[in-house]
Scaffold this motif. Structure first.
Motif, PDB file in Angstrom:
ATOM      1  N   GLU A   1       0.810  -1.266   0.139  1.00 14.27           N
ATOM      2  CA  GLU A   1       0.067  -0.032   0.179  1.00 14.27           C
ATOM      3  C   GLU A   1       0.761   1.370   0.016  1.00 14.27           C
TER       4      GLU A   1
ATOM      5  N   LYS B   1       4.222   1.742  -0.721  1.00 20.58           N
ATOM      6  CA  LYS B   1       5.017   1.606  -1.807  1.00 20.58           C
ATOM      7  C   LYS B   1       4.495   2.588  -2.980  1.00 20.58           C
ATOM      8  N   ASN B   2       3.091   2.556  -2.976  1.00 22.45           N
ATOM      9  CA  ASN B   2       2.270   3.137  -4.156  1.00 22.45           C
ATOM     10  C   ASN B   2       2.039   4.642  -3.724  1.00 22.45           C
ATOM     11  N   ASN B   3       2.217   5.080  -2.423  1.00 20.46           N
ATOM     12  CA  ASN B   3       2.228   6.527  -2.251  1.00 20.46           C
ATOM     13  C   ASN B   3       3.624   7.324  -2.665  1.00 20.46           C
TER      14      ASN B   3
ATOM     15  N   THR C   1       6.912  -7.361  -0.568  1.00 16.07           N
ATOM     16  CA  THR C   1       5.993  -7.828  -1.506  1.00 16.07           C
ATOM     17  C   THR C   1       6.353  -8.680  -2.924  1.00 16.07           C
TER      18      THR C   1
END
Length: 327
Positions: A113, A115-117, A219
């Motif tokens: 989660e 890592k996409n920010n 991940t």
């Protein structure tokens, strides 16, 4: 007031938060992490909670500019990972294999989660245990800091592993693992993970956990790798608690690659920093360690590895471990 302040002498960011001084110290008769409280509710097995006294916040105000010193917004996330509803467990080795697996799965999910920010540069997942470390609440828990910068130690590891890869074409961590395999500092292994006291240990009973496969982030772990990581964590905690026949205070840090950029030369790993050098004897980070960040080692690493090996046999038996200890 909450802000980041840059140290131009070391290249580090210092997190400043006035709210941190309000956090409670071991309140009697009440635990905010137990089931049924305002923050927790019921019906959960592992829980991610916002830290009520955070260093970082995505809504942190923008500090005033001007002057010689650099400041920045303390953007980020500070969370508590409540590892079990059971309050009276001492450490990870007392969690069942399935309960430990749920904790590891939470680590993996929150990594995906965050890592996409785009505002998160680095994710620090860590665990403190014991009053000597300064743990303010005794309910089993870990923490995470989603940081807008790459911390100095992680940055040094990235730079050194990049330089080694450019010279040799080999992952530095894979080479360390190759050097330790079959050696006298090896403590435990299962199909996918290896536990050892490193040649370059700073703390007397320092223990590292490396995945055998070359991965950068949680991940990327798949199949039985997560369960084997849970197994290695339980055995490591049990070994540290058995080596001096008492609960070992420690800090644990999970190192992943930074989130921004490509790091094919980097390698996921976990480090445990136990505080005791013997029963009743604390390894203090004193003058040379605190002042220069260079450690002195009290003893001989190989001798302490032998103690850990003997302790591992007892810990692995109690944990019904998936792998084998070394003797």
């Amino acid at each position: 007031m909450r802000e980041l302040r840059f140290n131009p002498l070391t290249g580090q960011w210092v997190m400043v938060s006035a709210v941190r001084k309000e956090r409670p110290w071991r309140p009697e008769g009440f635990c905010p992490f137990c089931p049924g409280n305002e923050e927790t509710g019921y019906g959960w097995e592992v829980l991610l909670l916002p830290n009520r006294f955070p260093m970082l916040d995505f809504s942190a105000p923008r500090p005033e500019k001007g002057g010689f010193y650099r400041k920045a917004r303390a953007l980020g996330q500070c969370s508590v990972i409540v590892e079990t509803p059971e309050h009276d467990l001492n450490d990870l080795d007392e969690l069942s294999e399935d309960a430990m697996l749920r904790v590891v799965e939470l680590w993996k999910n929150v990594t995906g989660e965050l890592k996409n920010n785009p505002r998160v540069a680095y994710l620090a997942i860590f665990r403190n245990k014991g009053e000597e470390i300064g743990v303010s609440l005794t309910h089993p828990h870990g923490q995470l800091y989603a940081l807008p910068f790459i911390p100095l130690k992680a940055r040094l590891k990235v730079e050194n592993s990049r330089a080694y890869f450019e010279r040799s074409g080999e992952c530095l961590f894979c080479r360390v693992l190759k050097e330790e395999l079959g050696g006298e500092r090896l403590i435990y292994e299962n199909e996918n993970f290896t536990v050892f006291l490193p040649f370059f240990a700073s703390w007397p009973f320092e223990v590292h956990i490396y995945p055998k496969r070359h991965v950068q982030w949680l991940t990327q772990l798949a199949g039985t790798e997560l369960r084997d990581l849970a197994d290695a964590l339980r055995v490591t905690a049990g070994t540290l608690n058995a080596v001096l026949n008492r609960q070992m205070p420690y800090s644990m840090m999970l190192f992943q690659a930074p989130f921004k950029g490509a790091y094919p030369f980097y390698h996921l790993h976990i480090e445990f920093y136990p505080l005791l050098r013997d029963n009743g004897k604390v390894k203090y980070a004193a003058g040379i360690e605190t002042g220069l960040w260079d450690f002195t080692y009290d003893g001989v690493p190989e001798e302490n590895a032998r103690k850990l090996r003997r302790a591992c046999l007892r810990a692995a038996k109690r944990a019904n471990a998936r792998g084998r200890c070394f003797t």
